[in-house]
Write a protein that holds these residues in place. Structure first.
Motif: not given
Length: 109
Positions: A32-58
């Motif tokens: 839910x926290x990641x979902x909320x963060x994405x909703x905020x960035x989308x609402x601000x209309x900003x281009x952003x990149x993401x890193x899925x931490x679940x894909x890389x334990x390091x």
């Protein structure tokens, strides 16, 4: 944190004006926290990149040490750590996140 993980995190942080380390992807956030963060960035209309931490334990373990922040998601703007989901929400509601993006000259749509 390994030197490799730290180097990959540092490279990622410098690679985009706005970068969110999150659980999951923007289309399929895994908390839910990641979902909320994405909703905020989308609402601000900003281009952003993401890193899925679940894909890389390091990265997942290393990002907490890199930022000295215990939780994920984590937002970086122009290479600077901003905060997690709660801080993003507080800044968004106060208009401070939009101000920060404008100060840093981040392009918004």
């Amino acid at each position: 944190m390994t030197d490799d993980a730290q180097a990959r995190i540092a490279t990622a942080v410098q690679s985009a004006d706005v970068l969110l380390f999150m659980k999951g992807t923007p289309l399929f956030p895994q908390c839910g926290f990641s979902s909320r963060a994405i909703a905020i960035l989308d609402h601000l209309g900003v281009e952003y990149a993401t890193v899925d931490v679940l894909q890389d334990q390091g990265i997942r373990a290393g990002i907490k040490e890199f930022s000295d922040w215990p939780t994920i998601p984590q937002l970086y703007v122009k290479g600077e750590f901003v905060g997690g989901s709660d801080i993003m929400m507080e800044m968004y509601e106060a208009g401070e996140l939009a101000e920060l993006l404008d100060e840093k000259k981040v392009v918004r749509g």
